[in-house]
Design a protein around this motif. Structure first.
Motif, PDB file in Angstrom:
ATOM      1  N   ALA A 130      -7.077  -1.097   3.276  1.00 33.51           N
ATOM      2  CA  ALA A 130      -8.455  -1.173   2.791  1.00 33.51           C
ATOM      3  C   ALA A 130      -9.008  -2.581   2.970  1.00 33.51           C
ATOM      4  N   SER A 131      -8.194  -3.593   2.677  1.00 30.91           N
ATOM      5  CA  SER A 131      -8.636  -4.980   2.817  1.00 30.91           C
ATOM      6  C   SER A 131      -8.886  -5.337   4.271  1.00 30.91           C
ATOM      7  N   LEU A 132      -8.095  -4.756   5.172  1.00 29.01           N
ATOM      8  CA  LEU A 132      -8.272  -4.997   6.609  1.00 29.01           C
ATOM      9  C   LEU A 132      -9.377  -4.132   7.200  1.00 29.01           C
ATOM     10  N   ARG A 133      -9.887  -3.179   6.384  1.00 26.64           N
ATOM     11  CA  ARG A 133     -10.885  -2.212   6.866  1.00 26.64           C
ATOM     12  C   ARG A 133     -10.373  -1.522   8.143  1.00 26.64           C
ATOM     13  N   ASN A 134      -9.121  -1.076   8.068  1.00 29.90           N
ATOM     14  CA  ASN A 134      -8.479  -0.458   9.231  1.00 29.90           C
ATOM     15  C   ASN A 134      -8.141   0.994   8.916  1.00 29.90           C
ATOM     16  N   PRO A 135      -9.056   1.936   9.193  1.00 30.02           N
ATOM     17  CA  PRO A 135      -8.803   3.341   8.856  1.00 30.02           C
ATOM     18  C   PRO A 135      -7.713   3.978   9.705  1.00 30.02           C
ATOM     19  N   ASN A 136      -7.463   3.447  10.916  1.00 32.49           N
ATOM     20  CA  ASN A 136      -6.411   4.023  11.763  1.00 32.49           C
ATOM     21  C   ASN A 136      -5.033   3.837  11.130  1.00 32.49           C
ATOM     22  N   LEU A 137      -4.762   2.588  10.679  1.00 30.79           N
ATOM     23  CA  LEU A 137      -3.496   2.350   9.990  1.00 30.79           C
ATOM     24  C   LEU A 137      -3.442   3.146   8.687  1.00 30.79           C
ATOM     25  N   GLY A 138      -4.589   3.226   8.010  1.00 29.02           N
ATOM     26  CA  GLY A 138      -4.646   3.994   6.771  1.00 29.02           C
ATOM     27  C   GLY A 138      -4.318   5.460   6.987  1.00 29.02           C
ATOM     28  N   SER A 139      -4.825   6.031   8.075  1.00 27.62           N
ATOM     29  CA  SER A 139      -4.553   7.442   8.387  1.00 27.62           C
ATOM     30  C   SER A 139      -3.077   7.659   8.700  1.00 27.62           C
ATOM     31  N   GLN A 140      -2.464   6.682   9.402  1.00 25.82           N
ATOM     32  CA  GLN A 140      -1.029   6.781   9.681  1.00 25.82           C
ATOM     33  C   GLN A 140      -0.214   6.751   8.389  1.00 25.82           C
ATOM     34  N   LEU A 141      -0.617   5.877   7.474  1.00 29.55           N
ATOM     35  CA  LEU A 141       0.074   5.833   6.182  1.00 29.55           C
ATOM     36  C   LEU A 141      -0.124   7.131   5.406  1.00 29.55           C
ATOM     37  N   HIS A 142      -1.329   7.705   5.528  1.00 24.07           N
ATOM     38  CA  HIS A 142      -1.613   8.983   4.862  1.00 24.07           C
ATOM     39  C   HIS A 142      -0.644  10.057   5.373  1.00 24.07           C
ATOM     40  N   ALA A 143      -0.389  10.046   6.668  1.00 27.65           N
ATOM     41  CA  ALA A 143       0.579  10.999   7.241  1.00 27.65           C
ATOM     42  C   ALA A 143       1.970  10.775   6.663  1.00 27.65           C
ATOM     43  N   HIS A 144       2.347   9.501   6.493  1.00 27.84           N
ATOM     44  CA  HIS A 144       3.659   9.185   5.904  1.00 27.84           C
ATOM     45  C   HIS A 144       3.723   9.646   4.449  1.00 27.84           C
ATOM     46  N   VAL A 145       2.588   9.566   3.745  1.00 23.17           N
ATOM     47  CA  VAL A 145       2.540  10.049   2.366  1.00 23.17           C
ATOM     48  C   VAL A 145       2.936  11.519   2.307  1.00 23.17           C
ATOM     49  N   PHE A 146       2.424  12.317   3.260  1.00 26.24           N
ATOM     50  CA  PHE A 146       2.787  13.741   3.329  1.00 26.24           C
ATOM     51  C   PHE A 146       4.263  13.913   3.661  1.00 26.24           C
ATOM     52  N   ILE A 147       4.733  13.141   4.635  1.00 28.55           N
ATOM     53  CA  ILE A 147       6.126  13.262   5.082  1.00 28.55           C
ATOM     54  C   ILE A 147       7.101  12.992   3.943  1.00 28.55           C
ATOM     55  N   TYR A 148       6.802  11.963   3.143  1.00 30.04           N
ATOM     56  CA  TYR A 148       7.706  11.592   2.054  1.00 30.04           C
ATOM     57  C   TYR A 148       7.429  12.358   0.762  1.00 30.04           C
ATOM     58  N   GLY A 149       6.428  13.238   0.781  1.00 33.02           N
ATOM     59  CA  GLY A 149       6.207  14.129  -0.355  1.00 33.02           C
ATOM     60  C   GLY A 149       5.447  13.552  -1.522  1.00 33.02           C
ATOM     61  N   TYR A 150       4.545  12.588  -1.258  1.00 34.26           N
ATOM     62  CA  TYR A 150       3.795  11.972  -2.347  1.00 34.26           C
ATOM     63  C   TYR A 150       2.297  12.295  -2.291  1.00 34.26           C
ATOM     64  N   SER A 151       1.920  13.323  -1.531  1.00 30.79           N
ATOM     65  CA  SER A 151       0.490  13.627  -1.361  1.00 30.79           C
ATOM     66  C   SER A 151      -0.167  14.088  -2.659  1.00 30.79           C
ATOM     67  N   SER A 152       0.613  14.662  -3.565  1.00 29.75           N
ATOM     68  CA  SER A 152       0.034  15.129  -4.825  1.00 29.75           C
ATOM     69  C   SER A 152       0.229  14.116  -5.949  1.00 29.75           C
ATOM     70  N   HIS A 153       0.835  12.984  -5.624  1.00 30.86           N
ATOM     71  CA  HIS A 153       1.040  11.969  -6.658  1.00 30.86           C
ATOM     72  C   HIS A 153      -0.292  11.295  -6.994  1.00 30.86           C
TER      73      HIS A 153
END
Length: 689
Positions: A130-153
């Motif tokens: 968010a501080s870097l205003r980089n949505p591409n990296l943010g989207s990649q991290l969002h994918a990792h959130v799903f992979i590691y099972g924290y999307s509903s956290h």
């Protein structure tokens, strides 16, 4: 500290066991980097067996005191551990110290060491994106959130909402919020904040109301985000009632936000009463009220409040000084600018890039390129904003070729961005440099990979339109890959006013009424075009339309500073104490310039009255009144500076050229768009404005 070290030394000398928890307690009591290093060294000399818990606390404390290098060195010694908590401490420290790229790089090492991120890891990393205003990296991290099972956290989802909003992807923020199985007050706050940051204020308020309707008690964050969404007085009172009902009215941050909320709604009186009600006013409180006055177009009150603060022996910080600079910029007072610059130099012995750039911009807006360039040349470091500000300054003052020369110097040192190109294209427009403007525009993608946005297209339309190439400007708009916005159509309408092209003016106005129907300048410009062509019926129709829609015309006013006091004039002004003398001197001056060849341009009088009355109305324009007042009260060698809140009219521009000739005085006029330097009967704009 000496007592702590003595305790540690005594325990070591008597071979008395000292555990890691005791060491941690000593570390937490260190409030400076020097004291922490001293305790750390003593602990190492004691040869104690130190566990992972000790190292995580030590790393965290070094990072909190700003020594990220020491923290990272300790982490490197202990990173053989597969404990995710230790990695989270390091990630947290890096993000808190604005080491965003390093935090993301460190994260990429975790999978290689078989260390899985947890629900505490992702909020830190998403904050970095968010501080870097980089949505591409943010989207990649969002994918990792799903992979590691924290999307509903809940905490991770809240961080995703904030990250996408700050990156401009508001729709994605809303999808994350809507899919959350459970929401806390923090979740609601994050989504209301996302609405606020994206400019969807009404939706943010609706969500806040929905939260209250569902029985969710608002927390401090949700209140702060809700106040940022309020722009109407009646809503402000409703939100304030919620604040009172929930006992948050004495919270310092909430009270500050409430103050700004009422100021933004035009109730600067309520804002001031809240300010006066503070038992203790910290620097944030002073900054908020000073900034509120500046945004309310009350710069004198802002400066007066700043002086009150200084009388209380409070040292201003950079935030307060930036607010005062904004107020000073509105006044365009060179004298006030120099005083303020002196305060900044005394308060900050070391140069600060943000303040230096703001002072540079202030001098530009106060009409002194010489002072601005001195500040620019003395800057220890220059960023892209500094270069762009100086380039824009030369453009505003009509020195287009100097601006291009500086742009060439900049390109050798730093890659220009979209802001720089707006400055350069604007400079070309003000100087009529069509070929150079086209070259700059074409080089954006070709040489620098900068995709033009609406502002750049508006600059090109302005460049072509000012030069009389209205058909080319119209074709350029039709071929735009973007939908033309109000800035683009406004540039075309302004050119139509200069060249009296009714057909294209009507096209531009139709689009502007759909996009920017509350802007009074649009109605006035088209009405003026019709009036200039003698089409009174059509001109009156747009004046009536403006009135029927409740759109108020901005009153033109001119300010001048005499002996540290600001005087304001409006057309036909009779409020000044010396007004009879002013008009007497004005009549004499107008007689002198008529003898030199000045002929009043009656087309700038839009009222249907006789010629003699039109002349008197022209004579009483605020620019002329302010200049005469300056001639009466400033020394014979003094330069006269005036500031007009609207575009200077064509008749005043002609008259001021003659005035500079017959009086031998240099006159600097800042209007809503640029600067005009009049001397010996000529203007720096070369009549191209």
């Amino acid at each position: 500290m000496q007592l702590k070290l003595a305790t540690l030394s005594k325990a070591t000398a008597t071979a008395r066991p000292i555990d890691a928890d005791t060491c941690i307690s000593l570390i937490k009591k260190c409030h400076t980097l020097k004291s922490l290093k001293t305790v750390h060294a003593s602990i190492l000399r004691s040869h104690l067996h130190l566990n992972l818990h000790f190292f995580t606390n030590l790393i965290s404390h070094y990072a909190s005191l700003g020594s990220i290098a020491y923290a990272y060195t300790l982490f490197s010694y202990s990173n053989s551990s597969n404990d995710a908590f230790l990695w989270n401490v390091m990630l947290h420290g890096l993000v808190d110290n604005a080491q965003y790229h390093r935090s993301l790089l460190l994260y990429t090492c975790m999978p290689h060491l078989a260390i899985a991120p947890d629900n505490f890891s992702f909020p830190f990393l998403l904050k970095a994106c968010a501080s870097l205003r980089n949505p591409n990296l943010g989207s990649q991290l969002h994918a990792h959130v799903f992979i590691y099972g924290y999307s509903s956290h809940m905490f991770v989802a809240n961080s995703l909402i904030s990250m996408y909003a700050k990156c401009g992807l508001f729709a994605v923020s809303k999808r994350v919020f809507d899919k959350m199985p459970h929401r806390s007050a923090v979740s609601w706050s994050a989504m209301i904040g996302a609405y606020s940051q994206s400019g969807f204020h009404e939706q943010g308020l609706l969500l806040f109301t929905r939260m209250l309707d569902e029985g969710i008690k608002p927390n401090r964050a949700s209140i702060l985000n809700a106040t940022a969404c309020v722009w109407r007085e009646n809503v402000a009172h409703n939100v304030f009632r919620v604040i009172m009902d929930n006992g948050l009215d004495m919270d310092h941050s909430v009270r500050n936000a409430t103050m700004l909320m009422f100021a933004r709604c035009g109730r600067i009186d309520i804002a001031r009463s809240l300010f006066d009600g503070f038992k203790y006013k910290d620097l944030v409180c002073w900054a908020s009220m000073i900034d509120a006055y500046a945004h309310a177009d009350l710069p004198l009150k802002a400066l007066h409040l700043f002086n009150q603060m200084r009388l209380q022996c409070l040292l201003p910080d950079s935030i307060i000084l930036l607010a005062v600079i904004r107020a000073c910029s509105i006044l365009a007072s060179l004298n006030q600018a120099r005083i303020l610059h002196g305060v900044i130099v005394r308060c900050f012995l070391e140069s600060q890039l943000v303040l230096d750039t703001a002072v540079l911009d202030l001098y530009v807006k106060c009409g002194s390129l010489a002072y601005a360039r001195t500040v620019f040349d003395k800057m220890k470091e220059k960023n892209i904003i500094s270069w762009s500000t100086m380039i824009r300054g030369y453009g505003m003052h009509g020195h287009g070729r100097v601006a291009l020369h500086l742009f060439d110097q900049m390109k050798a040192l730093i890659k220009p961005d979209h802001v720089t190109f707006v400055s350069v294209l604007s400079a070309c427009s003000h100087a009529g440099l069509i070929a150079e403007g086209w070259e700059c525009f074409n080089s954006m993608i070709r040489d620098f990979g900068v995709t033009p946005i609406s502002e750049h297209y508006a600059c090109m339309v302005d460049l072509l339109g000012r030069a009389g190439q209205l058909n080319q400007a119209w074709l350029f708009i039709q071929r735009m890959p973007l939908r033309p916005d109000a800035a683009v159509w406004g540039a075309l309408l302004g050119a139509c006013r200069i060249h009296l092209n009714v057909k294209l003016a009507e096209v531009a106005t139709k689009s502007l009424f759909d996009l920017d129907g509350e802007n009074p300048g649009r109605y006035v410009l088209l009405s003026n075009i019709y009036a200039s062509l003698g089409k009174r019926k059509e001109a009156n129709r747009f004046r009536y339309l403006m009135k029927s829609r409740g759109v108020r015309k901005i009153v033109g006013r001119t300010i001048i500073e005499i002996k540290n006091k600001i005087y304001t004039f409006v057309a036909g002004d009779r409020s000044q104490p010396e007004i009879d003398v002013i008009y007497l001197e004005l009549d004499k001056l107008m007689g002198r310039i008529r003898q030199q060849g000045y002929v009043p341009d009656l087309s700038f009088v839009l009222h249907d009255v006789d010629g003699e009355t039109k002349e008197k109305m022209l004579y009483a324009h605020s620019e002329k009144l302010a200049i005469v007042f300056g001639l009466m009260n400033l020394g014979h060698e003094s330069l006269i500076r005036i500031t007009k809140n609207l575009r200077v009219c064509g008749d005043c521009h002609t008259a001021i050229k003659f005035i500079s000739k017959v009086t031998g005085r240099e006159i600097v006029v800042r209007d809503a768009h640029r600067f005009h330097h009049f001397m010996n009967g000529t203007c720096s704009c070369g009549d191209y404005w």
